[in-house]
Structure formats: structure tokens, C-alpha cells
Design a protein around this motif. Structure first.
Motif, mmCIF file in Angstrom:
data_model
loop_
_atom_site.group_PDB
_atom_site.id
_atom_site.type_symbol
_atom_site.label_atom_id
_atom_site.label_comp_id
_atom_site.label_asym_id
_atom_site.label_seq_id
_atom_site.Cartn_x
_atom_site.Cartn_y
_atom_site.Cartn_z
ATOM 1 N N PHE A 1 0.868 -1.154 0.156
ATOM 2 C CA PHE A 1 -0.045 0.128 0.017
ATOM 3 C C PHE A 1 1.069 1.068 -0.020
ATOM 4 O O PHE A 1 2.002 1.274 0.352
ATOM 5 N N THR A 2 0.440 2.325 -0.446
ATOM 6 C CA THR A 2 1.093 3.444 -0.256
ATOM 7 C C THR A 2 -0.185 4.709 -0.126
ATOM 8 O O THR A 2 -1.060 4.753 -0.584
ATOM 9 N N GLU A 3 0.206 5.656 0.761
ATOM 10 C CA GLU A 3 -0.845 6.495 1.499
ATOM 11 C C GLU A 3 -0.718 7.846 0.576
ATOM 12 O O GLU A 3 0.474 8.099 0.527
ATOM 13 N N VAL A 4 -1.794 8.396 -0.113
ATOM 14 C CA VAL A 4 -1.906 9.482 -0.341
ATOM 15 C C VAL A 4 -2.069 10.533 0.558
ATOM 16 O O VAL A 4 -2.916 10.556 1.439
ATOM 17 N N SER A 5 -1.343 11.714 0.932
ATOM 18 C CA SER A 5 -1.355 12.710 1.787
ATOM 19 C C SER A 5 -0.707 14.207 1.258
ATOM 20 O O SER A 5 -0.567 14.271 0.191
ATOM 21 N N ALA A 6 -0.997 15.190 2.308
ATOM 22 C CA ALA A 6 -0.644 16.619 1.890
ATOM 23 C C ALA A 6 -1.366 17.168 0.956
ATOM 24 O O ALA A 6 -0.879 17.740 -0.065
ATOM 25 N N VAL A 7 -2.594 16.689 0.712
ATOM 26 C CA VAL A 7 -3.304 17.171 -0.446
ATOM 27 C C VAL A 7 -3.904 18.623 -0.003
ATOM 28 O O VAL A 7 -4.617 18.870 1.052
ATOM 29 N N CYS A 8 -3.474 19.645 -0.838
ATOM 30 C CA CYS A 8 -3.851 21.090 -0.439
ATOM 31 C C CYS A 8 -3.722 21.846 -1.800
ATOM 32 O O CYS A 8 -3.010 21.573 -2.707
ATOM 33 N N THR A 9 -4.809 22.682 -1.653
ATOM 34 C CA THR A 9 -4.751 23.986 -2.805
ATOM 35 C C THR A 9 -4.721 25.160 -2.359
ATOM 36 O O THR A 9 -5.459 25.643 -1.342
ATOM 37 N N ALA A 10 -3.968 26.112 -2.900
ATOM 38 C CA ALA A 10 -4.012 27.656 -2.264
ATOM 39 C C ALA A 10 -5.496 28.028 -2.411
ATOM 40 O O ALA A 10 -6.178 27.672 -3.444
ATOM 41 N N PRO A 11 -5.752 28.619 -1.587
ATOM 42 C CA PRO A 11 -7.307 29.483 -1.423
ATOM 43 C C PRO A 11 -7.709 30.024 -2.702
ATOM 44 O O PRO A 11 -8.931 29.841 -3.117
ATOM 45 N N GLU A 12 -6.981 30.672 -3.475
ATOM 46 C CA GLU A 12 -7.140 31.458 -4.767
ATOM 47 C C GLU A 12 -7.383 30.617 -5.975
ATOM 48 O O GLU A 12 -7.911 30.977 -7.056
ATOM 49 N N ALA A 13 -7.006 29.150 -5.979
ATOM 50 C CA ALA A 13 -6.860 28.418 -6.930
ATOM 51 C C ALA A 13 -8.234 27.233 -6.710
ATOM 52 O O ALA A 13 -8.156 26.365 -7.274
ATOM 53 N N ARG A 14 -8.798 27.274 -5.693
ATOM 54 C CA ARG A 14 -9.796 26.061 -5.629
ATOM 55 C C ARG A 14 -10.969 26.264 -6.297
ATOM 56 O O ARG A 14 -11.261 27.236 -6.919
ATOM 57 N N GLY A 15 -11.770 25.198 -6.362
ATOM 58 C CA GLY A 15 -12.769 25.015 -7.304
ATOM 59 C C GLY A 15 -12.470 24.776 -8.855
ATOM 60 O O GLY A 15 -13.165 24.655 -9.739
ATOM 61 N N ARG A 16 -11.058 24.550 -9.046
ATOM 62 C CA ARG A 16 -10.621 24.143 -10.488
ATOM 63 C C ARG A 16 -10.143 22.777 -10.537
ATOM 64 O O ARG A 16 -9.804 22.478 -11.652
ATOM 65 N N GLY A 17 -10.514 21.875 -9.850
ATOM 66 C CA GLY A 17 -10.325 20.537 -9.981
ATOM 67 C C GLY A 17 -8.883 19.847 -9.683
ATOM 68 O O GLY A 17 -8.486 19.097 -9.990
ATOM 69 N N LEU A 18 -7.794 20.798 -9.164
ATOM 70 C CA LEU A 18 -6.546 20.671 -8.822
ATOM 71 C C LEU A 18 -6.454 19.301 -7.975
ATOM 72 O O LEU A 18 -5.495 18.400 -8.276
ATOM 73 N N ALA A 19 -6.942 19.407 -6.817
ATOM 74 C CA ALA A 19 -6.581 18.356 -5.950
ATOM 75 C C ALA A 19 -7.195 16.998 -6.566
ATOM 76 O O ALA A 19 -6.576 15.928 -6.349
ATOM 77 N N ALA A 20 -8.299 16.789 -6.968
ATOM 78 C CA ALA A 20 -9.005 15.688 -7.779
ATOM 79 C C ALA A 20 -7.746 15.174 -8.592
ATOM 80 O O ALA A 20 -7.571 13.888 -8.623
ATOM 81 N N HIS A 21 -7.325 16.043 -9.581
ATOM 82 C CA HIS A 21 -6.408 15.496 -10.686
ATOM 83 C C HIS A 21 -5.120 14.886 -9.818
ATOM 84 O O HIS A 21 -4.807 13.765 -10.304
ATOM 85 N N LEU A 22 -4.678 15.536 -8.878
ATOM 86 C CA LEU A 22 -3.222 15.114 -8.195
ATOM 87 C C LEU A 22 -3.832 13.840 -7.548
ATOM 88 O O LEU A 22 -2.803 12.838 -7.566
ATOM 89 N N VAL A 23 -4.671 13.677 -6.863
ATOM 90 C CA VAL A 23 -4.901 12.504 -6.176
ATOM 91 C C VAL A 23 -5.364 11.460 -7.280
ATOM 92 O O VAL A 23 -4.456 10.259 -6.864
ATOM 93 N N GLY A 24 -5.818 11.731 -8.347
ATOM 94 C CA GLY A 24 -5.799 10.576 -9.316
ATOM 95 C C GLY A 24 -4.854 10.146 -9.939
ATOM 96 O O GLY A 24 -4.457 9.049 -10.365
#
Length: 234
Positions: free
Chosen positions: A164-187
Motif C-alpha cells: 500500500f501507499t498513502e496519499v497525503s498532503a493534499v492542499c490547494t491555495a485558496p485562490e485556486a480552489r474550485g478548479r479540480g486541482l486536488a482531484a487531478h493530483l490525487v487521481g
């Protein structure tokens, strides 16, 4: 999946053994890498004494999701309810338009620390990136940037128990939220983990319902409820 019951101990006994600090039955990460410690799932009194010796008097003991409680003389610092999730189906959102996804290295650490300070995704230290691959999203498309675009989001690999490997430290700067950046990185990270024959897993605070909903959309399901705990040694 039994290794996920003590993911810190399982990681430090295997893939992250080179980052371990030990005393008897207690083990912890190098403090520049991570704050987590383990005494196993059913520690006896001697294991707690070993951990106190390993950490020092009056020091912080981050026991992550360890279900065992230390002796009464240890001072409780926090308890946070959460969930452990494992990915059952792979979902890989498209890369965000007009932005660059890059692997983050040692030269990026100051920006990574600055983003963590702004967003507070959880413990992150100067050498945390040594735990595995970290990806970031920067301003500027693949043909239109010089490598210096601002770091808008990141995510990376943390605990690494066998299989197994854990995905962690998922974060997005406030001004860039709502653009799907975290979803893409986790995927993207989950796809890389799966490609090498391992299963992605992660942890989320129970109160963070937005993140929990995102992870469920990305194919993660709850495996266990956990409590993240911290204590102060005697």
C-alpha cells in the motif's frame, strides 16, 4: 489489509526502515521527516517506556491512529476523529487546462512549506518529501512557462506499509480552489501507485466532509474509523 491497522509501524519496519529511529519496542520517524511514532497494536508497559526514552522527557508523541492508550501519566494533547479509506476503483480526472503538473523536489521545499502553512493539510516537515513522490500544479501551460510559476496545489505519498501507499498532503491555495486541482493530483498519484502493483489509501478527518466526498468520487471507500491522537511524554 491487516498492515493498515498500524500503518506507521508497518512502514518503518519495511519501506521506510532507513528513516526509522528505534528504542526497544518503540519506533519513530526521523523528526525532520515526520512526527509519527508507533508502539504496535497491543503494547505492554515496557513499550511506552521505550517510546518515552526515544522521544525524551516532556516531548510530543504523535501516535497517529494507534488504538492503544499510554499510561495515565502521559498528558493528552489532542484527539481527532477520522476515517481510513482504500481505493477500490480507479478514477483519473483530466489534467487542468493551462496549468503544469510537475514532480516536486528538494528545490521546491520552501514553496511546499509555504503552501502547507497557508492551507494546513496536516503534518509536513522539511524532509517529508523523502517519503515518496510529490506532485504539484504550477501556473503556466506546458508550452508557456519557464518553470517559475506559482505553486497552486500539491499532493504526495506518505506512509508505505507493504502493498500500500498513502496519499497525503493534499492542499490547494485558496485562490485556486474550485478548479479540480486536488482531484487531478490525487487521481494521478493513485494511478501511479496502482501501476506499480500497490493499492492507494489515505486518511481524512471526519469533520472534513468536503474532502471525504472528493475521495469517494475518486473511488475510495471507508475501511475503518480511526482516532488521531497526540500525547506529551512524562
Amino acid at each position: 489489509m491487516d498492515v493498515l491497522d498500524d500503518p506507521v509501524g508497518a512502514s518503518l519496519g519495511g519501506a521506510h526502515a532507513h528513516l526509522a529511529r528505534r528504542c526497544g519496542r518503540a519506533v519513530r520517524y526521523d523528526p525532520e521527516v515526520a512526527s509519527f511514532s508507533s508502539v504496535g497494536l497491543a503494547p505492554g508497559p515496557g513499550a511506552w517506556d521505550d517510546l518515552a526514552a526515544l522521544l525524551g522527557s516532556g516531548e510530543f508523541a504523535d501516535l497517529f491512529s494507534c488504538p492503544a492508550l499510554p499510561p495515565a501519566r502521559w498528558k493528552a494533547e489532542f484527539a481527532l476523529e477520522g476515517h481510513q479509506l482504500v481505493q477500490e476503483r480507479q478514477v483519473r480526472p483530466a489534467a487542468p487546462a493551462g496549468l503544469r503538473v510537475v514532480e516536486l523536489g528538494a528545490a521546491d521545499v520552501p514553496e511546499m512549506l509555504a503552501l502547507v502553512a497557508r492551507t494546513r493539510p496536516g503534518p509536513f516537515r522539511p524532509r517529508t518529501r523523502e517519503l515518496g513522490t510529490y506532485l504539484g500544479v504550477r501556473e503556466g501551460g506546458p508550452d508557456g512557462g519557464d518553470g517559475g510559476g506559482a505553486l497552486l496545489a500539491m499532493a504526495g505519498e506518505r506512509l508505505h506499509p507493504p502493498g500500500f501507499t498513502e496519499v497525503s498532503a493534499v492542499c490547494t491555495a485558496p485562490e485556486a480552489r474550485g478548479r479540480g486541482l486536488a482531484a487531478h493530483l490525487v487521481g494521478e498519484l493513485a494511478a501511479r501507485i496502482t501501476a506499480r502493483g500497490e493499492r492507494p489509501f489515505l486518511h481524512v478527518a471526519a469533520a472534513n466532509t468536503g474532502a471525504l466526498a472528493l475521495y469517494e468520487r475518486l473511488g475510495f471507500v471507508r475501511r475503518a474509523d480511526v482516532v488521531f491522537r497526540g500525547f506529551r511524554t512524562p
